[in-house]
Design a protein around this motif. Structure first.
Motif, PDB file in Angstrom:
ATOM      1  N   ARG A  55     -21.184  37.700 -20.472  1.00 31.05           N
ATOM      2  CA  ARG A  55     -20.003  37.577 -21.322  1.00 31.05           C
ATOM      3  C   ARG A  55     -18.770  37.258 -20.483  1.00 31.05           C
ATOM      4  NH1 ARG A  55     -16.470  41.877 -22.579  1.00 31.05           N
ATOM      5  NH2 ARG A  55     -16.594  43.643 -21.140  1.00 31.05           N
ATOM      6  N   THR A  56     -17.712  36.821 -21.144  1.00 31.78           N
ATOM      7  CA  THR A  56     -16.473  36.466 -20.469  1.00 31.78           C
ATOM      8  C   THR A  56     -15.680  37.721 -20.134  1.00 31.78           C
ATOM      9  OG1 THR A  56     -16.331  34.331 -21.576  1.00 31.78           O
ATOM     10  CG2 THR A  56     -14.292  35.240 -20.708  1.00 31.78           C
ATOM     11  N   LYS A  57     -15.238  37.824 -18.890  1.00 27.98           N
ATOM     12  CA  LYS A  57     -14.398  38.948 -18.461  1.00 27.98           C
ATOM     13  C   LYS A  57     -12.921  38.587 -18.527  1.00 27.98           C
ATOM     14  CE  LYS A  57     -13.966  43.126 -16.801  1.00 27.98           C
ATOM     15  NZ  LYS A  57     -14.439  44.311 -17.558  1.00 27.98           N
ATOM     16  N   LEU A  58     -12.560  37.386 -18.057  1.00 32.03           N
ATOM     17  CA  LEU A  58     -11.180  36.914 -18.084  1.00 32.03           C
ATOM     18  C   LEU A  58     -11.148  35.561 -18.778  1.00 32.03           C
ATOM     19  CD1 LEU A  58     -10.106  37.701 -14.403  1.00 32.03           C
ATOM     20  CD2 LEU A  58      -9.124  38.772 -16.432  1.00 32.03           C
ATOM     21  N   LYS A  59     -10.370  35.462 -19.835  1.00 32.37           N
ATOM     22  CA  LYS A  59     -10.220  34.194 -20.541  1.00 32.37           C
ATOM     23  C   LYS A  59      -8.814  33.664 -20.307  1.00 32.37           C
ATOM     24  CE  LYS A  59     -10.999  31.929 -24.986  1.00 32.37           C
ATOM     25  NZ  LYS A  59     -11.406  32.122 -26.404  1.00 32.37           N
ATOM     26  N   VAL A  60      -8.725  32.552 -19.590  1.00 31.51           N
ATOM     27  CA  VAL A  60      -7.442  31.944 -19.236  1.00 31.51           C
ATOM     28  C   VAL A  60      -7.151  30.837 -20.238  1.00 31.51           C
ATOM     29  CG1 VAL A  60      -6.130  30.811 -17.401  1.00 31.51           C
ATOM     30  CG2 VAL A  60      -7.939  32.464 -16.816  1.00 31.51           C
ATOM     31  N   GLU A  61      -6.043  30.964 -20.946  1.00 26.03           N
ATOM     32  CA  GLU A  61      -5.714  30.034 -22.019  1.00 26.03           C
ATOM     33  C   GLU A  61      -4.382  29.343 -21.750  1.00 26.03           C
ATOM     34  OE1 GLU A  61      -5.711  32.514 -25.492  1.00 26.03           O
ATOM     35  OE2 GLU A  61      -7.874  32.347 -25.756  1.00 26.03           O
ATOM     36  N   ARG A  62      -4.438  28.079 -21.353  1.00 19.87           N
ATOM     37  CA  ARG A  62      -3.276  27.211 -21.168  1.00 19.87           C
ATOM     38  C   ARG A  62      -2.172  27.900 -20.368  1.00 19.87           C
ATOM     39  NH1 ARG A  62      -1.650  23.183 -25.831  1.00 19.87           N
ATOM     40  NH2 ARG A  62      -0.854  22.277 -23.900  1.00 19.87           N
ATOM     41  N   GLU A  77     -12.889  30.216 -18.428  1.00 18.24           N
ATOM     42  CA  GLU A  77     -13.418  31.531 -18.764  1.00 18.24           C
ATOM     43  C   GLU A  77     -14.228  32.049 -17.578  1.00 18.24           C
ATOM     44  OE1 GLU A  77     -15.465  31.648 -22.479  1.00 18.24           O
ATOM     45  OE2 GLU A  77     -13.808  30.701 -23.587  1.00 18.24           O
ATOM     46  N   ILE A  78     -13.802  33.173 -17.049  1.00 18.95           N
ATOM     47  CA  ILE A  78     -14.447  33.759 -15.866  1.00 18.95           C
ATOM     48  C   ILE A  78     -15.469  34.790 -16.326  1.00 18.95           C
ATOM     49  CG2 ILE A  78     -14.047  35.200 -13.832  1.00 18.95           C
ATOM     50  CD1 ILE A  78     -11.336  33.783 -13.567  1.00 18.95           C
ATOM     51  N   PRO A  79     -16.742  34.596 -15.971  1.00 15.67           N
ATOM     52  CA  PRO A  79     -17.796  35.474 -16.489  1.00 15.67           C
ATOM     53  C   PRO A  79     -17.838  36.823 -15.781  1.00 15.67           C
ATOM     54  CG  PRO A  79     -18.721  33.829 -15.026  1.00 15.67           C
ATOM     55  CD  PRO A  79     -17.277  33.493 -15.166  1.00 15.67           C
ATOM     56  N   GLU A  80     -18.302  37.799 -16.523  1.00 17.17           N
ATOM     57  CA  GLU A  80     -18.418  39.165 -16.013  1.00 17.17           C
ATOM     58  C   GLU A  80     -19.561  39.276 -14.997  1.00 17.17           C
ATOM     59  OE1 GLU A  80     -18.236  43.496 -18.116  1.00 17.17           O
ATOM     60  OE2 GLU A  80     -19.815  42.146 -18.829  1.00 17.17           O
ATOM     61  N   ARG A  81     -19.333  40.079 -13.972  1.00 18.90           N
ATOM     62  CA  ARG A  81     -20.340  40.398 -12.950  1.00 18.90           C
ATOM     63  C   ARG A  81     -20.963  39.155 -12.330  1.00 18.90           C
ATOM     64  NH1 ARG A  81     -23.337  45.890 -15.279  1.00 18.90           N
ATOM     65  NH2 ARG A  81     -21.406  47.045 -15.591  1.00 18.90           N
ATOM     66  N   ARG A  82     -20.099  38.229 -12.004  1.00 23.97           N
ATOM     67  CA  ARG A  82     -20.464  37.035 -11.261  1.00 23.97           C
ATOM     68  C   ARG A  82     -19.374  36.785 -10.216  1.00 23.97           C
ATOM     69  NH1 ARG A  82     -24.347  38.051 -13.799  1.00 23.97           N
ATOM     70  NH2 ARG A  82     -25.616  36.702 -15.156  1.00 23.97           N
ATOM     71  N   VAL A  83     -19.668  35.940  -9.258  1.00 26.77           N
ATOM     72  CA  VAL A  83     -18.667  35.504  -8.288  1.00 26.77           C
ATOM     73  C   VAL A  83     -18.164  34.138  -8.730  1.00 26.77           C
ATOM     74  CG1 VAL A  83     -18.171  34.924  -5.886  1.00 26.77           C
ATOM     75  CG2 VAL A  83     -19.793  36.762  -6.414  1.00 26.77           C
ATOM     76  N   THR A  84     -16.873  34.024  -8.939  1.00 24.04           N
ATOM     77  CA  THR A  84     -16.237  32.756  -9.273  1.00 24.04           C
ATOM     78  C   THR A  84     -15.332  32.354  -8.120  1.00 24.04           C
ATOM     79  OG1 THR A  84     -16.285  33.182 -11.653  1.00 24.04           O
ATOM     80  CG2 THR A  84     -14.694  31.552 -10.860  1.00 24.04           C
ATOM     81  N   ALA A  85     -15.519  31.148  -7.597  1.00 32.81           N
ATOM     82  CA  ALA A  85     -14.709  30.650  -6.479  1.00 32.81           C
ATOM     83  C   ALA A  85     -13.665  29.673  -6.989  1.00 32.81           C
ATOM     84  CB  ALA A  85     -15.593  29.982  -5.430  1.00 32.81           C
ATOM     85  N   LEU A  86     -12.473  29.740  -6.402  1.00 32.76           N
ATOM     86  CA  LEU A  86     -11.415  28.763  -6.632  1.00 32.76           C
ATOM     87  C   LEU A  86     -11.291  27.931  -5.365  1.00 32.76           C
ATOM     88  CD1 LEU A  86      -8.676  31.073  -8.226  1.00 32.76           C
ATOM     89  CD2 LEU A  86     -10.571  29.897  -9.375  1.00 32.76           C
ATOM     90  N   ILE A  87     -11.553  26.621  -5.465  1.00 29.87           N
ATOM     91  CA  ILE A  87     -11.473  25.752  -4.298  1.00 29.87           C
ATOM     92  C   ILE A  87     -10.477  24.630  -4.563  1.00 29.87           C
ATOM     93  CG2 ILE A  87     -13.870  26.263  -3.645  1.00 29.87           C
ATOM     94  CD1 ILE A  87     -14.581  23.397  -4.596  1.00 29.87           C
ATOM     95  N   GLY A  88     -10.065  23.970  -3.470  1.00 26.76           N
ATOM     96  CA  GLY A  88      -9.128  22.863  -3.567  1.00 26.76           C
ATOM     97  C   GLY A  88      -8.236  22.847  -2.345  1.00 26.76           C
ATOM     98  N   PRO A  89      -7.526  21.746  -2.116  1.00 27.25           N
ATOM     99  CA  PRO A  89      -6.681  21.637  -0.925  1.00 27.25           C
ATOM    100  C   PRO A  89      -5.506  22.606  -0.970  1.00 27.25           C
ATOM    101  CG  PRO A  89      -6.345  19.762  -2.385  1.00 27.25           C
ATOM    102  CD  PRO A  89      -7.496  20.528  -2.944  1.00 27.25           C
ATOM    103  N   SER A  90      -4.886  22.826   0.183  1.00 26.99           N
ATOM    104  CA  SER A  90      -3.727  23.714   0.274  1.00 26.99           C
ATOM    105  C   SER A  90      -2.619  23.232  -0.650  1.00 26.99           C
ATOM    106  CB  SER A  90      -3.211  23.760   1.717  1.00 26.99           C
ATOM    107  OG  SER A  90      -4.185  24.302   2.577  1.00 26.99           O
ATOM    108  N   GLY A  91      -1.956  24.188  -1.298  1.00 20.78           N
ATOM    109  CA  GLY A  91      -0.826  23.859  -2.140  1.00 20.78           C
ATOM    110  C   GLY A  91      -1.144  23.541  -3.576  1.00 20.78           C
ATOM    111  N   CYS A  92      -2.428  23.646  -3.973  1.00 16.69           N
ATOM    112  CA  CYS A  92      -2.787  23.269  -5.346  1.00 16.69           C
ATOM    113  C   CYS A  92      -2.693  24.437  -6.327  1.00 16.69           C
ATOM    114  CB  CYS A  92      -4.192  22.661  -5.382  1.00 16.69           C
ATOM    115  SG  CYS A  92      -5.521  23.817  -5.011  1.00 16.69           S
ATOM    116  N   GLY A  93      -2.335  25.633  -5.852  1.00 15.86           N
ATOM    117  CA  GLY A  93      -2.095  26.745  -6.759  1.00 15.86           C
ATOM    118  C   GLY A  93      -3.216  27.752  -6.892  1.00 15.86           C
ATOM    119  N   LYS A  94      -4.207  27.722  -6.005  1.00 17.25           N
ATOM    120  CA  LYS A  94      -5.338  28.656  -6.101  1.00 17.25           C
ATOM    121  C   LYS A  94      -4.870  30.113  -6.001  1.00 17.25           C
ATOM    122  CE  LYS A  94      -7.455  27.043  -2.486  1.00 17.25           C
ATOM    123  NZ  LYS A  94      -6.399  26.093  -2.060  1.00 17.25           N
TER     124      LYS A  94
END
Length: 275
Positions: free
Chosen positions: A21-28, A45-62
């Motif tokens: 199930r979804t743990k964090l739902k990011v809406e706009r 939507e970030i799922p519960e009990r999983r590892v979610t990675a945020l990737i991208g170049p420096s300065g993109c807001g991760k």
């Protein structure tokens, strides 16, 4: 596509073990530092009990996005978020007034270890004592947290030694234990291994994989191989070249995003054509 598969071989990637199930739902979600827009319309939507990675170049807001999840941006004057971040289909993180409760549920581990100038034991016991927990509960929590952070066997005979005397990797695991001590549901990690040597990095990665059996983990990393090793899901972010705000390009299971990206910009980044 052959070049893409040569960069990250499929066996290195974590498979997604079943639905969750979804743990964090990011809406706009958009974010501003005073008049400067740092993020534009992020939805995922970030799922519960999983590892979610945020990737991208420096300065993109991760890291900015990561800090929205437990309102760390409140410490920066003039910053504000728009949109909604729903925790467990109930709490809107952007508008909640219960910041103490939020930060107990959503903990943070920073890029560099941050030991307090006190003993190993007192570092981990710090928050439980502030919350007024009885001594026996604090003692049990310290041991449990250090065990969960894979550090207990290394420090159990020197709990009164200064936390700053530990190695860098041990300090980071102590910081994770300190986060675990208040029983969070979500653990945010901002490049938790970037300052560590390869051996210590692998210990942190192994720890993330094991902690995901009980916690939801969101990690910012510049290391795509690391995302491939530890993340079940990956979000790729870029800075808009004209407007200069961060935006979400693509989000999905790590295996699919790395090997079958839907957006050409994702493939270009993963194969090293830019970024």
């Amino acid at each position: 596509m052959e070049q893409l598969q040569a960069v990250i071989q499929p066996p290195a990637l974590r498979a997604v073990p079943g639905a969750t199930r979804t743990k964090l739902k990011v809406e706009r979600v958009s974010f501003y530092y005073e008049r400067f827009k740092a993020l534009q319309d992020i939805s995922l939507e970030i799922p519960e009990r999983r590892v979610t990675a945020l990737i991208g170049p420096s300065g993109c807001g991760k890291s900015t996005l990561l800090r929205i999840f437990n309102r760390m941006y409140d410490l920066v004057p003039g910053s504000r978020a728009e949109g909604r971040v729903i925790l467990d289909e109930a709490t809107d993180i952007v508008t909640t007034h219960d910041l103490l409760g939020l930060r107990r549920r959503v903990g943070m581990v920073f890029q560099r270890p941050s030991p307090f100038p006190m003993s190993i034991y007192d570092n981990v016991a710090f928050a439980p004592r502030l919350l007024g927990w009885p001594r026996r509960r604090v003692e049990e929590t310290v041991e449990r947290s250090l065990r969960d952070a894979a550090l207990w066997d290394e420090v159990k005979d020197r709990l009164k030694s200064p936390g700053v005397a530990l190695s860098g990797g041990q300090q980071q695991r102590m910081s994770i234990a300190r986060c675990l001590a208040v029983n969070p549901e979500v653990i945010l990690m901002d490049e938790p291994a970037s300052a560590l040597d390869p051996v210590a990095t692998l210990k942190i990665e192994d720890l993330m994989s094991r902690l995901a059996e009980r916690y939801t983990i969101v990690v910012v990393t510049h290391n795509m191989q690391q995302a491939g090793r530890v993340a079940d899901y990956t979000a790729f972010m870029l800075m808009d070249p004209v407007q200069r705000f961060g935006e979400l390009v693509e989000f999905g299971p790590t295996v699919e995003l790395f090997n079958r990206p839907r957006d050409q910009r994702t493939e270009d980044y993963i194969t090293g054509r830019f970024g």
